[in-house]
Design a protein around this motif. Structure first.
Motif: not given
Ligand code: URA
Length: 182
Positions: A90-94, A159-168
């Protein structure tokens, strides 16, 4: 030296090339920079084995850790692009300018683009300082490269938490993994 971490990870971290320790152990980011990176990921609440997939632009250690040449990068990129397509993060960190320039063709200094969300081929990308740079600039004060990178990792986690829409994240990641499996 191909990869470390989970091929189902939502975050892919791409570095420059393996160093001596990576070459010896056959895994990316296991030397001093990698240890620092792991430590920072863990303190930003990532599970380094499940949430992250790490690799490098160039798969073989350049002699004496010199920067990879244009030709070495050119030969390596098809493999890297395959890794990105297969892991489909979902995310690429360079991390660092070699990854930034080689992967998405951006020549801006890391200091001016780090922490910014970029859209590359409909994929979320964030440039980060390279952990070796943090080792060379060890201050942990506010606005130091270290503290800015911590902030960037928190931003990615959020951001990943928002994408998955859950707090964990971990909970939703295991759901995501089940969905990929089924
Ligand atoms: N170790 C890696 O695997 N990659 C880097 O870019 C630096 C250290």
């Amino acid at each position: 030296v191909v990869s470390r971490g989970s091929f189902k990870a939502p975050l892919m971290i791409i570095g420059e090339a393996p160093g001596a320790t990576e070459d010896k152990e056959g895994q990316p980011f296991v030397g001093r920079s990698g240890k620092l990176l792991d430590e920072m990921l863990i303190s930003s609440d990532f599970d380094v084995e499940q949430d992250v997939y790490m690799c490098n632009v160039v798969k073989c250690r350049p002699p004496k850790n010199r920067r990879p040449t244009k030709l070495e990068i050119e030969y390596s990129l098809p493999w890297l692009y395959q890794q990105i397509a297969l892991v489909d993060p979902l995310v690429v960190a360079l991390t660092g300018s070699t990854a930034l320039e080689s992967v998405i063709g951006m020549k801006d200094p890391i200091s001016s683009v780090r922490g910014k969300w970029l859209n590359w081929n409909n994929r979320l990308v964030m440039p980060l300082f390279h952990p070796a740079y943090l080792l060379r600039n060890p201050s942990r004060k506010e606005l130091s490269p270290y503290s800015l990178t911590k902030k960037d990792l928190f931003e990615i986690h959020n951001k990943l938490k928002t994408i998955f829409k859950t707090p964990s994240m971990r909970y939703s990641l295991s759901l995501e993994a089940e969905m990929k499996d089924s």
